[in-house]
Scaffold this active site. Structure first.
Site, PDB file in Angstrom:
ATOM      1  N   ASP A  49      43.294  28.009  30.230  1.00  0.00           N
ATOM      2  CA  ASP A  49      43.052  26.989  29.200  1.00  0.00           C
ATOM      3  C   ASP A  49      42.374  25.769  29.813  1.00  0.00           C
ATOM      4  OD1 ASP A  49      44.498  28.652  27.481  1.00  0.00           O
ATOM      5  OD2 ASP A  49      46.381  27.597  27.840  1.00  0.00           O
TER       6      ASP A  49
ATOM      7  N   ASN B  40      38.396  36.581  32.117  1.00  0.00           N
ATOM      8  CA  ASN B  40      38.899  36.682  33.485  1.00  0.00           C
ATOM      9  C   ASN B  40      38.470  38.030  34.060  1.00  0.00           C
ATOM     10  OD1 ASN B  40      40.769  38.662  32.596  1.00  0.00           O
ATOM     11  ND2 ASN B  40      42.318  37.100  32.162  1.00  0.00           N
ATOM     12  N   ARG B  41      38.830  38.286  35.293  1.00  0.00           N
ATOM     13  CA  ARG B  41      38.345  39.495  35.969  1.00  0.00           C
ATOM     14  C   ARG B  41      38.788  40.764  35.238  1.00  0.00           C
ATOM     15  NH1 ARG B  41      39.648  38.925  41.848  1.00  0.00           N
ATOM     16  NH2 ARG B  41      41.769  39.395  41.171  1.00  0.00           N
ATOM     17  N   LYS B  42      40.041  40.797  34.790  1.00  0.00           N
ATOM     18  CA  LYS B  42      40.560  41.975  34.082  1.00  0.00           C
ATOM     19  C   LYS B  42      39.826  42.173  32.759  1.00  0.00           C
ATOM     20  CE  LYS B  42      44.900  43.824  32.192  1.00  0.00           C
ATOM     21  NZ  LYS B  42      44.564  43.797  30.754  1.00  0.00           N
ATOM     22  N   GLU B  43      39.670  41.093  31.998  1.00  0.00           N
ATOM     23  CA  GLU B  43      38.976  41.183  30.711  1.00  0.00           C
ATOM     24  C   GLU B  43      37.523  41.598  30.897  1.00  0.00           C
ATOM     25  OE1 GLU B  43      41.634  37.620  28.600  1.00  0.00           O
ATOM     26  OE2 GLU B  43      39.733  37.180  29.605  1.00  0.00           O
TER      27      GLU B  43
END
Length: 490
Positions: free
Chosen positions: A275, A205-208
């Site tokens: 998921d 995701n964007r944060k990861e």
């Protein structure tokens, strides 16, 4: 627009090997109207609770909900939560479950307290041990996964950093999958993307993604630039960055980045949406879809998932409703085959006080003459049923060279017309049996007929209905169109 139905059928033929951190998700719903006198904390008056399969188990549920087969390998403790998960997974059709037990750790369990009125999460309580699996458990996981690769079309690794996908397990599984020619999709948790080296696609995701690339990439161009080093580091085909309401951007090793915007939806709960995305991506890629088709499927699935409460899975039918245009689905729903369904639809209209009309024909090549009759027929009633001759019926009436279009194609063209409310295919030479079933209030026929020559007029008039004759539009006939096309082709 890709063919959703063809892709859906291809997905149903795929088997996905899913490995990752299994969790028990519990949602406690209630109302909050006061503060505890014991401490400055809200008091929730519990109204209901739900138990769901979470983490990588929810990925497996989403795979099965799409119609694909799933082989799921996970890790649990030796406790009540493990027994609950085992029982829940056993009830899920399409999932073959292999659980490795580790008595030294609890089964990961998350309890979320949710305000029913505001659909807001107030508190989450976790029972877990996020330490990597021991060497013995690692080997048991590898022994459970690698032999099952041969039965899979694609591999999906769902990493929640709870101890299943250790560096050793990842290396063994990814290397074995590559040797077997199987693509590997990874939903990563580690900021060190190198541990997933050799995977086909990573889906942070964007944060990861920001943590892994140490960047603040926001735009499609910035994400594409930041992803290049990560692709080289992880030796992967592509990186897909999911960005919630901003949509998702896929950066391939070669070629231009692809951005798919998010669907505008009311978000009720984001639990498990990631998921859903990775499950749909894996299933569609396994079925042979290209990048853009897979992304559009995943984006639509995410929109369905976030509109539900709790840890959600998305079915193929729900995905179909989200992707296909409303007009297409509305037309498709007009075509009914069984007598029971026809009767139920007609009786439903009649119970609402609606006047049901009926007309029929071959409608081989739709032309203005047909449109005139259908429009006039619809104007004479509230709901119009069109009886359509089957292919065999047309052949008996018109000759061996007809029909030009098969019955499904003819039905779809009719159903797309606003004037038509239901299309029923009949196999007999005349529509008499269908008229007796429908018992219309209005029977409409175009052409040079007298009332007594119209098939079914006795049935309609006996029930108090009327027969309406529509003048044909001269210069328009299917036979003339077919003859002209054949003469022009000589």
């Amino acid at each position: 627009m890709f063919d959703f139905d063809d892709l859906s059928q291809a997905i149903a033929r795929q088997t996905v090997l899913c490995v990752g951190d299994l969790m028990l998700d519990e949602f406690v719903y209630g109302e909050v109207s006061r503060i505890s006198p014991e401490a400055p904390a809200p008091v929730i008056a519990v109204q209901r609770s739900e138990i769901n399969i979470g983490g990588a188990g929810n990925v497996a549920r989403n795979i099965a909900a799409l119609g694909a087969r799933c082989i799921f390998v996970g890790l649990v403790g030796d406790d009540a939560a493990a027994a609950q998960l085992e029982a829940e997974l056993a009830r899920e059709p399409g999932i073959e479950t292999v659980l490795v037990r580790d008595a030294s750790r609890p089964t990961t369990r998350k309890v979320r307290f949710v305000s029913e009125h505001f659909s807001a999460h107030m508190l989450r309580a976790d029972w877990e041990r996020a330490a990597p699996a021991s060497g013995e458990i690692e080997q048991r996981l590898i022994d459970a996964i690698v032999p099952r690769l041969a039965r899979a079309d694609i591999v999906l690794l769902s990493d929640y950093a709870k101890g299943v996908l250790t560096a050793r397990v990842l290396r063994n599984v990814i290397d074995a999958a590559r040797r077997a020619g199987k693509r590997v999709i990874v939903d990563p948790k580690s900021a060190n993307l190198a541990i997933y080296r050799g995977a086909s696609v990573l889906t942070p995701n964007r944060k990861e993604f920001s943590e892994a690339t140490r960047s603040r990439a926001e735009t499609e161009q910035e994400i594409a630039a930041a992803a290049q080093d990560a692709i080289y580091l992880a030796d992967c085909e592509a990186i897909l960055v999911t960005q919630s309401e901003r949509g998702m951007t896929l950066v391939p090793r070669q070629g231009d980045a692809i951005h798919v915007p998010a669907y505008p939806v009311k978000v009720r709960d984001v639990s498990g949406a990631g998921d859903t995305v990775v499950a749909v991506l894996a299933a569609t890629l396994a079925a042979g879809a290209g990048w853009e088709e897979a992304l559009r499927m995943a984006s639509a699935a995410a929109a369905v998932a976030v509109s539900k409460q709790g840890t959600a899975s998305v079915t193929s039918a729900e995905l179909r409703r989200k992707i296909l245009p409303h007009a297409y689905r509305a037309a498709e729903e007009k075509i009914i085959a069984g007598d029971g369904e026809i009767l139920a639809r007609v009786e439903g209209w009649r119970s609402e006080g609606l006047r049901v009309g009926f007309t029929n024909g071959c409608f081989d090549i739709l032309h203005p003459g047909h449109v005139k009759v259908l429009t006039a027929a619809r104007a004479a009633c509230d709901r119009l049923v069109v009886g359509l001759n089957s292919d065999a019926s047309v052949k008996r009436l018109k000759g061996e060279s007809r029909p030009v279009q098969d019955e499904r194609a003819r039905a779809e063209v009719l159903a797309a017309l606003e004037a038509v409310d239901l299309v029923a295919i009949f196999t007999e030479d005349t529509p008499l049996r269908l008229i007796e079933l429908v018992r219309p209030s209005v029977l409409v026929k175009g052409g040079d007929y007298t009332r007594e020559q119209v098939v079914g007029h006795e049935v309609v008039e006996a029930g108090g209905g009327e027969v309406i004759l529509i003048d044909i539009l001269k210069g328009h006939s299917t036979t003339a169109l077919v003859d002209r096309a054949r003469s022009d082709g000589r």
